[in-house]
Design an enzyme around this catalytic site. Structure first.
Site: not given
Ligand code: DX5
Ligand code: ZN
Length: 224
Positions: A34, A36, A38, A67, A69, A138, A143, A145-146, A174-176, A196-197
């Protein structure tokens, strides 16, 4: 419903960029990488663009999942499409002519994905369902990670799953996301999870991915 393989998509936003080659080797059993993107405009952060994606593509056998953004996704689609990713996903909130943008992705031979911010209602997909292959829900505000999973997104995944029943559109979240909430998002209807994290922060990313996949399969088997 069939028990389906859960696609695990590590977000390299959480990788150690000084050792990206080594980080990619840790997730070689993933289904997609994935990526990201931005722009510091649609989201309050800047990450990386096509140049880094090209290097990732050259280093890993795992297909890319882009992805976007960014405020003007049309400006970036041609460059990313050259890298033949599995999906290019754009945000509903950034597309004035959404159906046109999704068609543009398909015309490049890439599967179009559509992403919704947490507050964007699921009903907005109504007239573009035939134009998408993936719906990215989402589960944090994009914006960073973590961040923590927004609990009310569970109901949104369920609504999306109901709406998309009988279609081949894949629901991605995606996210958390971590091993802890993977069974619940799969029960709600997700078939691809971005993390991600959780993945890059684990001692053994490869084993973490396998455990997530097994947890997802178990959760979807229980639904049959
Ligand atoms: C957030 C991103 C995610 C992010 C997820 O804007 O689109 O892909 O990296 O990170 P975690 O898994 O750490 O929430
Ligand atoms: Zn993403």
């Amino acid at each position: 419903m069939d028990a389906e393989r859960l696609s695990i998509c590590p977000s390299i936003l959480a990788a150690d960029f000084l050792h990206l080659e080594r980080e990619l080797a840790r997730v070689k059993n993933a289904d997609m990488i994935h990526f990201d993107v931005m722009d510091g405009h649609f989201v309050p952060n800047i990450s990386f663009g096509p140049m880094i994606a090209e290097q990732v593509k050259a280093t890993s056998q795992v297909p890319l999942d882009v992805h976007l953004m960014v405020s003007k996704p049309e400006d970036f689609i041609p460059e990313f499409a050259k890298l033949a990713p599995l999906y290019i996903t754009v945000h509903y909130e950034t597309c004035m002519h959404l159906q046109r943008t999704l068609s543009m992705i398909r015309d490049f031979g890439v599967k179009p994905g559509l992403s919704l911010n947490p507050h964007t209602p699921i009903q907005v997909i109504e007239h573009v369902v035939p134009d998408i292959e993936l719906l990215l829900i989402m589960t944090v505000n994009p914006g960073y990670g973590g961040q923590a999973f927004i609990p009310q997104m569970m109901e949104k995944i369920r609504l999306a799953s109901r709406r998309l029943e009988g279609t081949s559109v894949v629901i991605q979240v995606d996210g958390g996301i971590s091993l802890e909430n993977t069974p619940r998002v799969v029960e709600a209807g997700a078939r691809a999870v971005v993390a991600g994290s959780a993945i890059f922060g684990s001692d053994d990313a490869e084993a973490y991915i396998e455990t997530m996949r097994a947890a997802g399969l178990k959760a979807s088997t229980q639904l049959i």
